[in-house]
Structure formats: C-alpha cells, structure tokens
Write a protein that holds these residues in place. Structure first.
Motif, short mmCIF file in Angstrom:
data_model
loop_
_atom_site.label_atom_id
_atom_site.label_comp_id
_atom_site.label_asym_id
_atom_site.label_seq_id
_atom_site.Cartn_x
_atom_site.Cartn_y
_atom_site.Cartn_z
N PHE A 162 0.86 -1.26 -0.23
CA PHE A 162 0.17 0.20 0.01
C PHE A 162 0.84 1.33 0.03
O PHE A 162 0.25 2.29 -0.57
CB PHE A 162 -1.22 0.06 1.20
CG PHE A 162 -0.43 0.19 2.61
CD1 PHE A 162 -0.38 1.68 3.02
CD2 PHE A 162 -0.04 -0.68 3.46
CE1 PHE A 162 0.24 1.72 4.39
CE2 PHE A 162 0.46 -0.70 4.68
CZ PHE A 162 0.63 0.75 4.97
N PRO A 163 1.96 1.44 0.56
CA PRO A 163 2.80 2.57 0.68
C PRO A 163 3.05 3.18 -0.89
O PRO A 163 2.95 4.44 -0.96
CB PRO A 163 4.02 2.22 1.42
CG PRO A 163 3.70 1.36 2.53
CD PRO A 163 2.77 0.41 1.54
N GLN A 164 3.21 2.24 -1.56
CA GLN A 164 3.87 2.86 -3.14
C GLN A 164 2.65 2.15 -4.19
O GLN A 164 2.92 2.22 -5.28
CB GLN A 164 5.15 2.30 -3.55
CG GLN A 164 5.49 1.08 -3.04
CD GLN A 164 5.19 -0.24 -4.06
OE1 GLN A 164 4.55 -1.08 -3.73
NE2 GLN A 164 5.77 0.04 -5.33
N LEU A 165 1.63 1.51 -3.79
CA LEU A 165 0.76 1.01 -4.78
C LEU A 165 0.08 2.15 -5.75
O LEU A 165 0.02 1.89 -6.94
CB LEU A 165 -0.51 0.49 -3.99
CG LEU A 165 -1.69 -0.20 -4.90
CD1 LEU A 165 -1.21 -1.19 -5.61
CD2 LEU A 165 -2.77 -0.64 -3.92
N VAL A 166 -0.12 3.21 -5.39
CA VAL A 166 -1.00 4.27 -6.27
C VAL A 166 -0.05 5.24 -7.15
O VAL A 166 -0.52 5.42 -8.18
CB VAL A 166 -1.72 5.05 -5.09
CG1 VAL A 166 -2.54 5.93 -6.20
CG2 VAL A 166 -2.76 4.12 -4.55
N ALA A 167 1.02 5.65 -6.47
CA ALA A 167 2.03 6.53 -7.37
C ALA A 167 3.28 6.16 -7.18
O ALA A 167 4.25 7.08 -7.22
CB ALA A 167 1.65 7.83 -7.09
N GLY A 168 3.71 4.89 -6.92
CA GLY A 168 5.08 4.77 -6.71
C GLY A 168 5.79 4.98 -5.43
O GLY A 168 5.19 5.49 -4.75
N PRO A 169 7.25 4.81 -5.46
CA PRO A 169 8.04 4.24 -6.76
C PRO A 169 7.67 3.04 -7.27
O PRO A 169 7.12 2.13 -6.53
CB PRO A 169 9.55 4.15 -5.89
CG PRO A 169 9.47 5.02 -4.88
CD PRO A 169 8.01 4.89 -4.16
N ILE A 170 8.02 2.69 -8.43
CA ILE A 170 7.55 1.66 -9.28
C ILE A 170 8.95 0.69 -8.86
O ILE A 170 9.97 0.71 -9.41
CB ILE A 170 7.71 1.86 -10.72
CG1 ILE A 170 6.55 2.75 -11.19
CG2 ILE A 170 7.40 0.56 -11.52
CD1 ILE A 170 6.51 3.34 -12.51
N GLU A 171 8.47 -0.33 -7.80
CA GLU A 171 9.56 -1.27 -7.45
C GLU A 171 9.78 -2.28 -8.46
O GLU A 171 8.84 -2.84 -8.94
CB GLU A 171 9.12 -1.69 -5.88
CG GLU A 171 9.89 -0.56 -4.78
CD GLU A 171 11.13 -0.43 -4.74
OE1 GLU A 171 11.69 -1.21 -5.33
OE2 GLU A 171 11.47 0.58 -4.29
N ARG A 172 11.27 -2.74 -8.36
CA ARG A 172 11.59 -4.03 -9.18
C ARG A 172 11.34 -5.27 -8.20
O ARG A 172 11.56 -5.09 -6.99
CB ARG A 172 13.07 -3.80 -9.55
CG ARG A 172 13.44 -2.56 -10.13
CD ARG A 172 12.80 -2.58 -11.59
NE ARG A 172 13.16 -1.36 -12.31
CZ ARG A 172 14.42 -1.21 -13.07
NH1 ARG A 172 15.18 -2.35 -13.00
NH2 ARG A 172 14.66 -0.23 -13.58
N ALA A 173 10.85 -6.15 -8.87
CA ALA A 173 10.65 -7.41 -8.05
C ALA A 173 11.95 -7.79 -7.60
O ALA A 173 11.72 -8.15 -6.35
CB ALA A 173 10.10 -8.48 -9.09
N THR A 174 13.07 -7.66 -8.18
CA THR A 174 14.37 -7.93 -7.55
C THR A 174 14.89 -7.30 -6.11
O THR A 174 15.63 -8.07 -5.47
CB THR A 174 15.63 -7.79 -8.69
OG1 THR A 174 15.44 -6.48 -9.09
CG2 THR A 174 15.30 -8.93 -9.69
N ASN A 175 13.90 -6.05 -5.93
CA ASN A 175 14.30 -5.37 -4.74
C ASN A 175 13.52 -5.67 -3.64
O ASN A 175 13.73 -6.03 -2.70
CB ASN A 175 14.64 -3.75 -5.14
CG ASN A 175 14.72 -3.20 -4.00
OD1 ASN A 175 15.58 -3.35 -2.99
ND2 ASN A 175 13.86 -1.89 -3.74
N LEU A 176 12.17 -5.61 -4.08
CA LEU A 176 10.92 -5.68 -3.00
C LEU A 176 10.75 -6.95 -2.65
O LEU A 176 10.43 -7.11 -1.54
CB LEU A 176 9.96 -4.68 -3.46
CG LEU A 176 8.78 -4.43 -2.51
CD1 LEU A 176 9.18 -3.96 -1.17
CD2 LEU A 176 7.82 -3.65 -3.12
N LEU A 177 10.48 -7.68 -3.48
CA LEU A 177 10.19 -9.26 -3.39
C LEU A 177 10.83 -10.00 -2.14
O LEU A 177 10.17 -10.63 -1.42
CB LEU A 177 9.84 -9.89 -4.72
CG LEU A 177 9.01 -11.25 -4.62
CD1 LEU A 177 7.79 -11.12 -3.88
CD2 LEU A 177 8.98 -11.94 -5.94
#
Length: 482
Positions: A162-177
């Motif tokens: 939810f913190p970045q769902l609506v307007a980013g940052p557009i996270e990479r899967a390699t970083n956030l997942l």
C-alpha cells in the motif's frame, strides 16, 4: 485513501501496531500487509480491486510456468501472455478512447465519415504503476534474473504494497519481493527516519504543492487575458507544484515503508539542481526512468549503435514515457521535447558529465554551475507547460505570450498579492533542499544535529506550517491521474 487525509492518519498507526504485534510470524505479517493494502486501495473504489487481483494471478501463474519449462518458444509465449494481459488492461482503461478519437479524426481529415463510440470508463488509480511493477517480475523471471516465488500471499503483498501502490516508486521485483520473504525486525532509527521523511513529504505536498496549485490553476485557466510574464509565473508555480506533489508522495511512501521494515528505492534526488537535462532525468521519477532504460531502451540497443539508432531510441523512449503519463498529444509532445533537449548531450558524449552531486561538500556552487542549473531549470519549466495544459494550442499560445514583449511587464492578476507568503515558503523550501541535497531527503541531516531542542523546534515548525496551510478539503495527488 489519500496520504494527506484523516482516514490515513487513523489507518497507518492501527496497521503499524497490529503489524509489529505479529513480528514473530512472517506469514501473518504478510497477510496483514495484503489485507491492509486491499483495504487501502478499496477505500477509493473496491470494484477495481479485481484488476489488481487479476494481474497478481496472471503473473504469479506465468512465473511458475516459466520456472517449469526450458523450451525457448514456450517461454516466449508465456512472456507475451503477461505483456498482453497487463498492457491490454492498461490499454483499454487508459488509451482506448484516445485511439478511437484520433482514428475518427484521421478518417474525417480524408473526407470519410467513420465513427466508433468511446467508452465511458473511469481510469483506475495507480494502474500504470502496479502494471509496470508486475511486469518487472515476469520479465526478470523470464531473463532468469529472479527466482519465481511459490507463495501467492507473498507475491500478492508485493504487487499491492500500500505505501507505493498508487503512485510509486515503481519497485523492481528483484528489490522488493525478497524483502517479503525474510523476517523483519523493528529498527528504531529506521522508523524515526521514516517519520522524518513522512513529515517532509507532507510539507512538500500540503504547504508547497497545494499552495502553488492555487495560483498555477488560476493563471493557466485565465491565460488568454494575462501577460506573458504572469503566464511564466504560472508555469513556475506549476513547476514547484508538480515537484512538491509527486516527490512529496514518494517521500511519504518511502517513509511509511520504512516503518514496516521495508526499503524502497529513492524516486527523486533534487532534480531542480541539475546541470543538464541528462542529469535531470537521472534525478526525476527515477523508478520510471530506470524502468524504461532497463526494459525498453537497452533491449532496443540503447546508445550502442550508430547515430540513427541513438536518435531513434532516444525519441522512442521519451515519447513512450510521455504517453505513459496520459493519453494526450500534450504528453507526447512533452516527451518529444525532452528528447530534443537530451539528444545533443547524447550525440556529443556529454550525457554523463554531471554524475556527482552539484557542489558536493561546498556551501555554494561555482558561477558556471549556477548558469547551467538556471538554463536546465528554464528548459524544464517550458516543457512543463505542455504537461499542464489540456491541449496543444493552449500550450503554444502560452509559450508565444512568454516570448512576446509582455514578458517584460510586471506579473499581475487580481489576488496575486495573496501569494507573498507562498514566495517566502518557496524560498525557504529551496534553501532547505539545497542544504540537504547530499542526503536521501532534505531534512534527513536534522538527525545529526546535536541539540535535541533545535531538532524538535525544526520538526514542530514544519508541523505548524502543515497545519496552518493545509486545506479543509483534502487535495488529490497529481500522479493519481496517471
């Protein structure tokens, strides 16, 4: 749910407390994040949760399928399936009417009467952001840069965080997942720094952006009756509005994520202190710029080919970036204009000459650096005019007035006198940003101030300004429209 709303002021501490009560159970923490994220998004319109769920299921399933096959053709088909599903949804909701209207106009131009009904649909908030986030997962799994997750809860929480769902940052899967897969422990220093960043983000949005918006909106809406100097002032107000609004959202998102033990990428790095356009685009909306670089520009050949390929790829990436922002020719022109700014630097090999922080370790920049900053900022202001207006003729008319004799008049419109406090706030804002430019966000260095009294006076002053200048009606963030 808006970050600058009473709803979020209640929502955040409740989720925070429940989350850390579950600190010994990673599975339940992730479930709570997922449920909180769906609640956060559904607060706006619960019907569009189905799109997030659909994208989640599609890319989770395709990720597992990619892991089970080594067949090149099958892997290609799976990748194209993800692209078709995600971009197809984005295309229908965001671009369908644009293409229908332009095809109809083209037929009319050649004397043929052709019409097709446009769709009366609402653009789902954040669709451009979470679509690109899920695509990064599929593409990285396809390229074998990332092992696919086999836990649907973990993946769904990553997509809908939810913190970045609506307007980013557009996270990479390699970083956030991967951060959803490991135990997270409460860190007091990280949490307090997150609160500090949230405070600065709220100041940017509610004090700087929202107040600049009052004057920018009036000037753009009444530009035909105003002088070129006044219209230039309106463009300056919008320049600070969009920066305060969007980077403010990113600061709140990053700070909120840190409260829960997550680290999101920096999305803005003081872009208005850039010395050329190339540096500006390394510092503005970093998550989107790097996404296009890694998943589109480099696969197209980047800047490795000849001059014609460099020109083609540069214009393509900037035009696509403009089109990502909205289905309008004004955004496309905005992208193309930035490409025109950037291309001379690329062709002359000077696009990476300003990689370091301006005047690093110094109090003031050199005169040459000041000139470069002013020129770059001026070019950016002109480009923002196309971003702000509803149609191209309006932008051309404003720029025409700015370059007319009326630019030498004193800016004026009824009510401009009320903007005196906004000018003072902007000056204060620029000074704070300048002295904080070597940090992740401008007031991060306040934590290093030895005097506890001075620190709390500074925080209280910012909180006072937020309370003093906040509007009764909460205002939406600009990038919710993209």
């Amino acid at each position: 749910m808006l970050f600058n709303s009473l709803d979020f002021a209640v929502f955040l501490p409740v989720v925070f407390v429940l989350y850390w009560l579950l600190k010994k159970n990673l599975k339940y923490q992730n479930i709570l994040v997922l449920l909180a994220s769906y609640f956060f998004y559904g607060w706006w319109d619960w019907r569009f949760l189905s799109l997030i769920v659909f994208s989640t299921i599609v890319d989770f399933t395709i990720g597992l399928a990619l892991d089970k096959t080594e067949n090149f053709r099958k892997r290609k088909y799976l990748l194209w399936g993800s692209l078709f599903a995600n971009l197809g949804i984005l295309g229908v909701f965001k671009y369908f009417n644009f293409f229908i209207d332009n095809v109809s106009s083209a037929f009319s131009f050649f004397g043929t009467d052709w019409s097709m009904s446009s769709l009366n649909i609402i653009l789902p908030v954040g669709i451009s952001f979470y679509t690109f986030q899920t695509l990064s997962y599929t593409i990285d799994v396809y390229k074998r840069k990332l092992e696919p997750t086999k836990n649907i809860i973990t993946f769904a929480a990553f997509v809908s965080f939810f913190p970045q769902l609506v307007a980013g940052p557009i996270e990479r899967a390699t970083n956030l997942l991967p951060q959803f897969k490991k135990n997270r422990h409460f860190n007091y220093e990280e949490a307090t720094d997150g609160i500090r960043q949230i405070l600065w983000g709220l100041f940017k949005k509610m004090v700087i952006a929202d107040n600049c918006a009052l004057y920018a909106n009036y000037i753009f809406e009444n530009s035909a009756s105003l002088s070129g100097s006044t219209q230039l002032l309106g463009a300056l107000f919008f320049t600070f509005q969009i920066y305060g609004d969007f980077s403010g959202y990113s600061d709140i998102a990053i700070g909120t994520a840190r409260l829960f033990g997550f680290n999101l990428m920096q999305n803005f790095a003081f872009p208005y202190f850039s010395r050329d356009i190339a540096e500006f685009w390394r510092r503005w909306h970093i998550s989107l710029s790097t996404w296009f670089r890694d998943y589109l520009y480099i696969p197209l050949g980047g800047s490795r080919g000849g001059t014609s390929m460099k020109i083609r790829n540069t214009f393509f990436i900037f035009v696509v970036s403009g089109f990502w922002h909205g289905a309008s020719w004004t955004f496309i022109i905005w992208g193309a204009l930035n490409a025109a700014y950037f291309l001379p630097l690329l062709l002359s090999g000077k696009n990476r000459q300003n990689m370091d922080i301006v005047a690093k370790g110094k109090l003031f920049p050199a005169a040459k650096e000041v000139l470069k900053i002013v020129v770059t900022f001026s070019l950016t202001v002109l480009a923002w005019i196309f971003f702000r207006v509803e149609d191209t003729p309006h932008a051309i008319a404003i720029i025409g007035d700015i370059f007319s004799k009326s630019i030498f008049t004193i800016p004026y419109y009824p009510g401009l006198g009320l903007a005196k406090s906004t000018f003072i706030l902007l000056f204060l804002f620029i000074v704070i940003e300048w002295f904080g430019r070597e940090h992740q966000f401008a007031i991060q260095n306040l934590s290093k101030v030895r005097s506890l009294t001075l620190r709390w006076v500074s925080y209280s002053f910012l909180a006072f300004l937020i309370g003093m200048y906040m509007f009764t009606d909460k205002s939406q963030f600009i990038y919710f429209d993209f």
